[in-house]
Write a protein that holds these residues in place. Structure first.
Motif, PDB file in Angstrom:
ATOM      1  N   ASN A 104       0.853  -1.175   0.000  1.00  0.00           N
ATOM      2  CA  ASN A 104       0.000   0.000   0.000  1.00  0.00           C
ATOM      3  C   ASN A 104       0.893   1.231   0.000  1.00  0.00           C
ATOM      4  O   ASN A 104       2.045   1.180   0.433  1.00  0.00           O
ATOM      5  N   GLY A 125      -1.735  -2.223  -3.967  1.00  0.00           N
ATOM      6  CA  GLY A 125      -3.080  -1.972  -3.457  1.00  0.00           C
ATOM      7  C   GLY A 125      -3.749  -0.784  -4.098  1.00  0.00           C
ATOM      8  O   GLY A 125      -4.814  -0.352  -3.662  1.00  0.00           O
ATOM      9  N   ASN A 165      -6.040   2.481  -1.326  1.00  0.00           N
ATOM     10  CA  ASN A 165      -5.573   1.478  -0.365  1.00  0.00           C
ATOM     11  C   ASN A 165      -6.314   0.171  -0.643  1.00  0.00           C
ATOM     12  O   ASN A 165      -7.400   0.169  -1.221  1.00  0.00           O
ATOM     13  N   GLY A 181      -4.186  -2.958   5.818  1.00  0.00           N
ATOM     14  CA  GLY A 181      -3.385  -1.957   5.130  1.00  0.00           C
ATOM     15  C   GLY A 181      -3.336  -0.657   5.903  1.00  0.00           C
ATOM     16  O   GLY A 181      -3.272  -0.638   7.136  1.00  0.00           O
TER      17      GLY A 181
END
Length: 278
Positions: A104, A125, A165, A181
């Motif tokens: 992320n 991500g 994300n 995340g």
């Protein structure tokens, strides 16, 4: 009856994984089975007792080892020998080259644009090609099915970037393992429906860089995971997070950075486990 249901569950799970291994475009998720409509959904869960069902499960390869490496990076080792590193930044080293890394982009501690070229599966991500649009990962690697649920992310200026994300979910050995995340906002009913059941959840507990302790604790209570693994910050933020939970949750501080889990050994009462290094 219980034994028949358990064996049917196992057969369906193994069949789904086998089918997915032959067709990686097919979405197969045992973690999204639901018995009621949202928002009061009860996600399907299998809770074996210490009887014949447990002995049947014991014969299966079932142990998954989760090791905290630092910040938001965990190494997940599956029964089939697959190694996964979450929020991989390249400098928190795993014990071996991972087969899969997830990333992320909130900060450089959560990703690297120059991962080891020998890593076969590098999963961002966020959407590199179309910023702001969802990225979708649905793949099977060995005994593990990996998927993601997109959420928004807050920029340094305070604005929200849509779908920046991902919550990554790893379905392996009958377990649903989720990594939140750099989650910056409370989840919607739609998010919870996409996520489904999480037996194990890795949660950032920094108390503000992601969400405050109160907001994050509400998310965890709604997910109803059996095992909660804090990450991202140490010290007082962890204590503030834990203080948001009542006696319906157990809390344990481990003297080890790792934990081995299985369907059979999931705690019956939700457990917040603070691994060594946190």
């Amino acid at each position: 009856m219980l034994l028949r249901l358990a064996m049917a569950f196992i057969s369906l799970t193994l069949a789904a994984v086998g089918a997915a291994a032959q067709d990686t475009n097919r979405q197969v998720s045992q973690c999204q089975l639901m018995s009621e409509k949202l928002p009061s959904a009860t996600f399907a869960a299998f809770k074996p007792s210490e009887d014949t069902v447990s002995r049947q499960l014991a014969a299966l390869p079932e142990n998954v080892t989760i090791t905290f490496l630092g910040h938001s990076t965990f190494q997940i080792d599956t029964p089939g020998g697959i190694s996964i590193a979450t929020d991989f930044n390249g400098w928190l080293r795993t014990s071996k080259i991972p087969d899969i890394v997830t990333m992320n982009k909130a900060h450089s501690s959560h990703f690297t644009l120059t991962p080891d070229p020998s890593i076969t599966n590098v999963l961002h991500g966020w959407n590199d090609a179309k910023p702001g649009e969802k990225i979708e990962h649905r793949l099977v690697v060995g005994d593990t099915y990996i998927r993601n649920v997109s959420t928004d992310i807050r920029s340094w200026g305070g604005d929200f970037e849509p779908n920046g994300n991902s919550i990554f979910i790893f379905e392996v050995a009958g377990l649903c393992i989720g990594h939140l995340g750099h989650l910056h906002h409370e989840l919607t009913d739609g998010h919870y429906a996409e996520i489904g059941r999480l037996d194990v959840v890795m949660v950032p507990v920094d108390g503000g860089l992601t969400m405050g302790a109160d907001s994050m604790s509400r998310t965890i209570k709604r997910l109803r995971s059996a095992l909660i693994l804090p990450m991202h910050r140490t010290g007082q933020p962890v204590r503030d997070f834990v203080a948001m939970f009542d006696q319906s949750f157990d809390v344990k501080v481990s003297d080890s950075p790792g934990v081995t889990v299985s369907m059979r050994t999931m705690p019956r009462k939700p457990l917040i486990l603070v691994l060594q290094g946190m």
